[in-house]
Design an enzyme around this catalytic site. Structure first.
Site, PDB file in Angstrom:
ATOM      1  N   MET A 192      19.635  -8.370   8.396  1.00 20.29           N
ATOM      2  CA  MET A 192      19.646  -7.607   9.640  1.00 20.29           C
ATOM      3  C   MET A 192      18.935  -8.374  10.763  1.00 20.29           C
ATOM      4  O   MET A 192      19.378  -8.371  11.910  1.00 20.29           O
ATOM      5  CB  MET A 192      19.005  -6.236   9.431  1.00 20.29           C
ATOM      6  CG  MET A 192      19.238  -5.287  10.570  1.00 20.29           C
ATOM      7  SD  MET A 192      20.985  -5.070  10.949  1.00 20.29           S
ATOM      8  CE  MET A 192      21.335  -3.516  10.134  1.00 20.29           C
ATOM      9  N   PHE A 230     -19.282   0.245  -2.481  1.00 18.76           N
ATOM     10  CA  PHE A 230     -18.227  -0.520  -3.146  1.00 18.76           C
ATOM     11  C   PHE A 230     -16.942   0.312  -3.207  1.00 18.76           C
ATOM     12  O   PHE A 230     -16.958   1.465  -3.603  1.00 18.76           O
ATOM     13  CB  PHE A 230     -18.670  -0.897  -4.568  1.00 18.76           C
ATOM     14  CG  PHE A 230     -17.597  -1.624  -5.335  1.00 18.76           C
ATOM     15  CD1 PHE A 230     -17.140  -2.868  -4.899  1.00 18.76           C
ATOM     16  CD2 PHE A 230     -17.020  -1.060  -6.466  1.00 18.76           C
ATOM     17  CE1 PHE A 230     -16.134  -3.531  -5.594  1.00 18.76           C
ATOM     18  CE2 PHE A 230     -16.018  -1.727  -7.166  1.00 18.76           C
ATOM     19  CZ  PHE A 230     -15.581  -2.964  -6.726  1.00 18.76           C
ATOM     20  N   GLN A 231     -15.843  -0.291  -2.800  1.00 13.82           N
ATOM     21  CA  GLN A 231     -14.525   0.346  -2.773  1.00 13.82           C
ATOM     22  C   GLN A 231     -14.499   1.634  -1.970  1.00 13.82           C
ATOM     23  O   GLN A 231     -13.825   2.591  -2.333  1.00 13.82           O
ATOM     24  CB  GLN A 231     -14.005   0.569  -4.200  1.00 13.82           C
ATOM     25  CG  GLN A 231     -13.714  -0.749  -4.890  1.00 13.82           C
ATOM     26  CD  GLN A 231     -12.833  -0.615  -6.123  1.00 13.82           C
ATOM     27  OE1 GLN A 231     -12.873   0.398  -6.815  1.00 13.82           O
ATOM     28  NE2 GLN A 231     -12.057  -1.633  -6.403  1.00 13.82           N
ATOM     29  N   LYS A 290     -16.086  11.011  -6.316  1.00  8.33           N
ATOM     30  CA  LYS A 290     -16.242  10.951  -7.775  1.00  8.33           C
ATOM     31  C   LYS A 290     -17.188  12.040  -8.290  1.00  8.33           C
ATOM     32  O   LYS A 290     -16.928  12.636  -9.337  1.00  8.33           O
ATOM     33  CB  LYS A 290     -16.776   9.566  -8.166  1.00  8.33           C
ATOM     34  CG  LYS A 290     -16.828   9.369  -9.673  1.00  8.33           C
ATOM     35  CD  LYS A 290     -17.079   7.917 -10.038  1.00  8.33           C
ATOM     36  CE  LYS A 290     -17.008   7.740 -11.552  1.00  8.33           C
ATOM     37  NZ  LYS A 290     -17.125   6.336 -11.941  1.00  8.33           N
ATOM     38  N   GLU A 294       0.090   0.523  -5.881  1.00 10.32           N
ATOM     39  CA  GLU A 294      -0.014   1.897  -5.384  1.00 10.32           C
ATOM     40  C   GLU A 294       1.066   2.251  -4.369  1.00 10.32           C
ATOM     41  O   GLU A 294       1.438   3.416  -4.234  1.00 10.32           O
ATOM     42  CB  GLU A 294      -1.401   2.146  -4.801  1.00 10.32           C
ATOM     43  CG  GLU A 294      -2.512   2.225  -5.840  1.00 10.32           C
ATOM     44  CD  GLU A 294      -3.143   0.871  -6.148  1.00 10.32           C
ATOM     45  OE1 GLU A 294      -2.596  -0.162  -5.684  1.00 10.32           O
ATOM     46  OE2 GLU A 294      -4.177   0.850  -6.851  1.00 10.32           O
TER      47      GLU A 294
HETATM   48  C1  LIG Z   1       8.191  -3.735   5.448  1.00  7.54           C
HETATM   49  C2  LIG Z   1       9.140  -4.242   6.465  1.00  7.54           C
HETATM   50  N1  LIG Z   1       8.961  -5.449   7.044  1.00  7.54           N
HETATM   51  C3  LIG Z   1       9.850  -5.895   7.972  1.00  7.54           C
HETATM   52  C4  LIG Z   1      10.915  -5.145   8.342  1.00  7.54           C
HETATM   53  C5  LIG Z   1      11.887  -5.666   9.403  1.00  7.54           C
HETATM   54  N2  LIG Z   1      13.233  -5.825   8.843  1.00  7.54           N
HETATM   55  C6  LIG Z   1      14.214  -4.922   8.980  1.00  7.54           C
HETATM   56  S1  LIG Z   1      15.625  -5.335   8.217  1.00  7.54           S
HETATM   57  C7  LIG Z   1      14.977  -6.790   7.684  1.00  7.54           C
HETATM   58  C8  LIG Z   1      15.796  -7.739   6.865  1.00  7.54           C
HETATM   59  C9  LIG Z   1      16.024  -7.240   5.505  1.00  7.54           C
HETATM   60  O1  LIG Z   1      16.557  -8.253   4.733  1.00  7.54           O
HETATM   61  P1  LIG Z   1      17.138  -7.999   3.303  1.00  7.54           P
HETATM   62  O2  LIG Z   1      16.242  -7.086   2.543  1.00  7.54           O
HETATM   63  O3  LIG Z   1      17.454  -9.290   2.673  1.00  7.54           O
HETATM   64  O4  LIG Z   1      18.439  -7.125   3.581  1.00  7.54           O
HETATM   65  P2  LIG Z   1      19.772  -7.482   4.370  1.00  7.54           P
HETATM   66  O5  LIG Z   1      19.558  -7.085   5.788  1.00  7.54           O
HETATM   67  O6  LIG Z   1      20.026  -8.942   4.209  1.00  7.54           O
HETATM   68  O7  LIG Z   1      20.812  -6.638   3.712  1.00  7.54           O
HETATM   69  C10 LIG Z   1      13.656  -6.920   8.118  1.00  7.54           C
HETATM   70  C11 LIG Z   1      12.808  -8.094   7.853  1.00  7.54           C
HETATM   71  C12 LIG Z   1      11.051  -3.876   7.737  1.00  7.54           C
HETATM   72  N3  LIG Z   1      12.049  -3.046   8.049  1.00  7.54           N
HETATM   73  N4  LIG Z   1      10.183  -3.451   6.792  1.00  7.54           N
END
Ligand SMILES: Cc1ncc(C[n+]2csc(CCOP(=O)(O)OP(=O)(O)O)c2C)c(N)n1
Lengths: 563, 172
Positions: free
Chosen positions: A477, A111-112, A161, A49
């Site tokens: 990042m 439920f749900q 529902k 979803e």
């Molecule tokens: C749902 C979610 N969880 C955690 C984060 C924190 N976060 C920001 S950038 C990042 C790293 C992303 O890594 P990747 O997708 O491999 O991309 P890259 O930075 O290596 O290009 C994380 C964990 C986020 N932005 N969103």
């Protein structure tokens, strides 16, 4: 004519001009799914979803129309929360239909059952629980109206529902009357005039453009105004595409990973014209050092955005399309020689642009540079009318820095919430709206795994989205911040294992490619763009590469790291 | 500074949660909140007492206005207005206290609304300074329990916060 609640929902959606919805069934919405059987409404069956919500969001960002997602009660509804919050933070018009247990069971831990109206209250523009089938059509009409007018946003309608099973007289209302909701649309002429006069006095003005410009469909008016007044333009991440990036007045993106020229222009300007942006902390850095010596003009449809972080000397609450038209009318009548007035400022900006362009080092080890992949992805897309989506992290920033944009609604990225897992479903939503265009998701190897299950949705509905994974084997990042600010203590940011993305793509019935040599980058992209199927490209890239420039969180332009 | 904000809202399910959620979600302070139907059964009035710098109060006003079910927001603090709070307090009514309680109730124009062998329950209404002063005076007599309603307020004059009024069409 009497119709069942479920049919009323379907007929109301059709009356709203909805052609595609994204959803996943369950017990509470079975009557609605039954009404969808054979209906004149395309339903795309997702695999999770969250995917449905992001697809509706991508569809909305690409088209400017309202996106629609449909899910069941309880876990179906709670799975959409991240998608709803993502749309809320970026002001995306969306209607989310959630199933609910029958009215008599609400509150009984049935439920749900989940109190989805309660759960999503802080991340929806508004929400409804429909208790009476007679309120259904009016509620849907109101929901679409609220979602798409004023500052747009997601509106949730919770549908028990038994309401879907009950019958009522159906007539879709033609108008909405809400005494408590009257968004301000027209800019106060005197205030707009004041803003314009301040711009005329400016020696070093800058136009700071936010996503509101795209939401208001005012990009063409902006281009006209900037060209006429010769004012330099910088955009936020959300406004990428609101102004042609290859125009000589464009300074690039501003903020944490913005260009030197854009950030210096913001620092040295005497009049800052903020149009549809909200002074996010990723833009301002340390607030007490931001916009200290300039007059701030702030135009926004949302009064709460004005003077929230930065005091506006000249505030205008209005729809940007209206204000841009008024500004253009004023500029049209005025005899001022803008080019002459701004020449020294523009010359200085040109200098900064040429001294400190966006750049990256050549690969020494032969390992592909991620920025190179992004550049090539853009080059190869020329003439294909591309729409770009992104995941979140370094890949997202490189996409904003190294792609070029000619028009609005071509760069779809989760700005406000920064949602990993957004890009692929958003690409599918955009592709569903524009089957003939090239839709490319720029992803990291971390983010892509958050909603990769939607690859099969793309395959099933022949939506040939392309995925570019910049595979650095790490949460890039996070890794970058750990390197710079945590003494290279890489706590849980390195994947010890990744799936074989090529095999994974193939398992889903898509095409998989792995690219490890620079020379293969361009040919792979061109081939992928030619294939009329979903393609996943796994580019193995330099792990240590960082996103620069960088203004550290809470820092000032003075602390900008360039390379 | 302390502000009293009067908010007219659609009398609908969930509105109170939305308003309260706005305050908690954004870290705004809430000192008291009262809500009940108005002369128009479709409209409720909330009176919210809050505290904050001008910037925060401005945000509170704007954020309240932004809620779809909010019809009108009036910060009555700076305007001429009438405000009242109701206090019920149960006092120790030992023999030696009774005369003093009666005297206080008389001075503060309160009412004794319940009597038992050991206690008097007193009702007082008024502005918060009066309520505070009364509590101050009777505390030494021994309070068993007390309940305060929170403030309600109305601007003076005619129809200053009537629900017909809409938010401005254009702003700046
Ligand atoms: C749902 C979610 N969880 C955690 C984060 C924190 N976060 C920001 S950038 C990042 C790293 C992303 O890594 P990747 O997708 O491999 O991309 P890259 O930075 O290596 O290009 C994380 C964990 C986020 N932005 N969103």
């Amino acid at each position: 004519m009497k119709l069942k609640g479920a049919q009323i929902v379907v007929e109301s959606l059709i009356a709203e001009g909805v052609d595609t919805i994204f959803g996943f069934p369950g017990g509470a919405v079975l009557p609605l799914y039954d009404a969808l059987y054979g209906a004149k409404l395309k339903h795309i069956l997702v695999r999770h979803e969250q995917g449905a919500a992001h697809m509706a969001d991508g569809y909305a960002r690409a088209t400017g129309r309202c996106g629609v997602a449909l899910v069941t009660s309880g876990p179906g509804a709670t799975n959409t929360v991240t998608g709803i919050a993502t749309a809320y933070m970026d002001s995306i018009p969306m209607v989310i239909l959630t199933g609910q247990v029958p009215v008599g069971l609400i509150g009984n831990d049935a439920f749900q059952e989940a109190d989805i109206v309660g759960i999503t209250r802080p991340c929806t523009k508004h929400s409804y629980l429909v208790r009476d089938v007679n309120d259904l059509a009016r509620t849907i009409k109101e929901a679409f109206y609220i979602a798409t007018t004023g500052k747009p946003g997601p509106v949730l309608i919770d549908l028990p529902k038994d309401v879907l099973n009950a019958a009522a007289e159906f007539e879709y209302p033609k108008t909405v009357s809400l005494r408590s909701y009257n968004p301000t649309v027209e800019g106060h002429p005197a205030q707009v005039k004041r803003a314009f006069e301040a711009m005329k006095q400016a020696k070093q003005p800058v136009l700071y453009i936010g996503g509101g410009m795209i939401l208001a469909n005012a990009s063409a008016e902006l281009a006209k105004f900037a060209k006429k007044t010769r004012m330099p333009v910088t955009t936020t991440l959300m406004a990428m595409g609101a102004y042609p990036t290859r125009d000589d007045l464009f300074l690039g993106m501003l903020g944490m990973h913005g260009t030197y020229a854009a950030n210096m222009a913001m620092h040295e300007c005497d009049v800052m014209v903020c149009l549809g942006a909200r002074f996010d902390d990723r833009v301002t850095g340390r607030l007490d050092a931001f916009a200290k010596n300039c007059t701030v003009i702030h135009v926004d449809i949302d009064p709460t955005s004005i003077s929230k972080n930065v005091t506006a000397h000249i505030p205008v609450v209005a729809d940007l399309l209206d204000v841009m038209k008024k500004l253009n009318a004023l500029a049209e009548k005025d005899a001022i020689d803008w080019d002459d007035k701004h020449r020294p400022w523009l010359t200085r900006l040109e200098e900064w642009k040429s001294l400190y362009p966006l750049r990256y080092g050549k690969s020494e080890t032969g390992i592909i540079k991620p920025q190179f992949v992004v550049e090539q992805a853009w080059e190869a897309a020329k003439g294909r009318d591309p729409i770009w989506t992104t995941e979140v992290g370094q890949a997202q920033m490189w996409a904003a820095q190294f792609l070029q944009f000619d028009g609005p609604r071509t760069f779809l990225s989760s700005g406000g919430l920064g949602t990993m897992g957004y890009g692929l479903p958003a690409a599918i939503g955009a592709q569903a709206a524009f089957p003939g265009r090239l839709v490319v998701n720029i992803a990291g190897d971390g983010s892509i795994q958050m909603n990769i299950q939607e690859m099969i949705t793309a395959v099933q509905y022949s939506l040939p989205v392309k995925t570019v994974i910049l595979n650095n084997g790490v949460l890039g990042m996070v890794h970058q911040w750990q390197e710079l600010f945590h003494g290279k203590r890489y706590s849980s940011s390195e994947f010890q294992m990744n799936p074989d993305f090529v095999k994974l793509a193939e398992a889903y019935g898509a095409v998989g490619m792995r690219i490890t040599k620079e020379a293969d980058v361009r040919p792979a992209l061109e081939e992928a763009y030619r294939i009329n199927k979903p393609v996943l490209m796994d580019f193995v890239v330099e792990k240590e590469e960082k996103v620069f420039p960088m203004v550290p969180a809470g820092g000032t332009v003075k602390e900008m790291m360039l390379l | 500074m302390k502000h009293t904000i009067s908010v007219l809202v659609e009398n609908r399910f969930g509105v109170l949660a939305r308003v309260a959620g706005l305050f908690s979600g954004r870290g705004f302070n809430i000192e008291s909140l009262t809500v009940a139907e108005t002369e128009d059964a479709a409209v409720s009035r909330m009176t919210i007492v809050t505290r904050g710098e001008d910037r925060i109060i401005e945000q509170i006003n704007k954020q309240l206005n932004k809620l779809i079910d909010v019809i009108k927001v009036v910060d009555v603090t700076a305007e001429e207005h009438v405000e009242r709070e109701l206090l019920l307090v149960k006092l120790n009514a030992e023999e030696k206290n009774r005369a003093e309680i009666l005297r206080m109730v008389e001075i503060f124009r309160g009412k004794i609304v319940d009597v038992s062998a050991k206690s008097y329950t007193v009702e007082i209404s008024g502005g918060d300074r009066k309520i505070e002063a009364f509590i101050e005076m009777v505390r030494p007599l021994g309070m068993q329990e007390m309940a305060r309603s929170g403030k309600i307020a109305l601007p003076r004059g005619t129809g200053a916060s009537a629900p017909k009024a809409k938010k401005p069409k254009s702003g700046g």
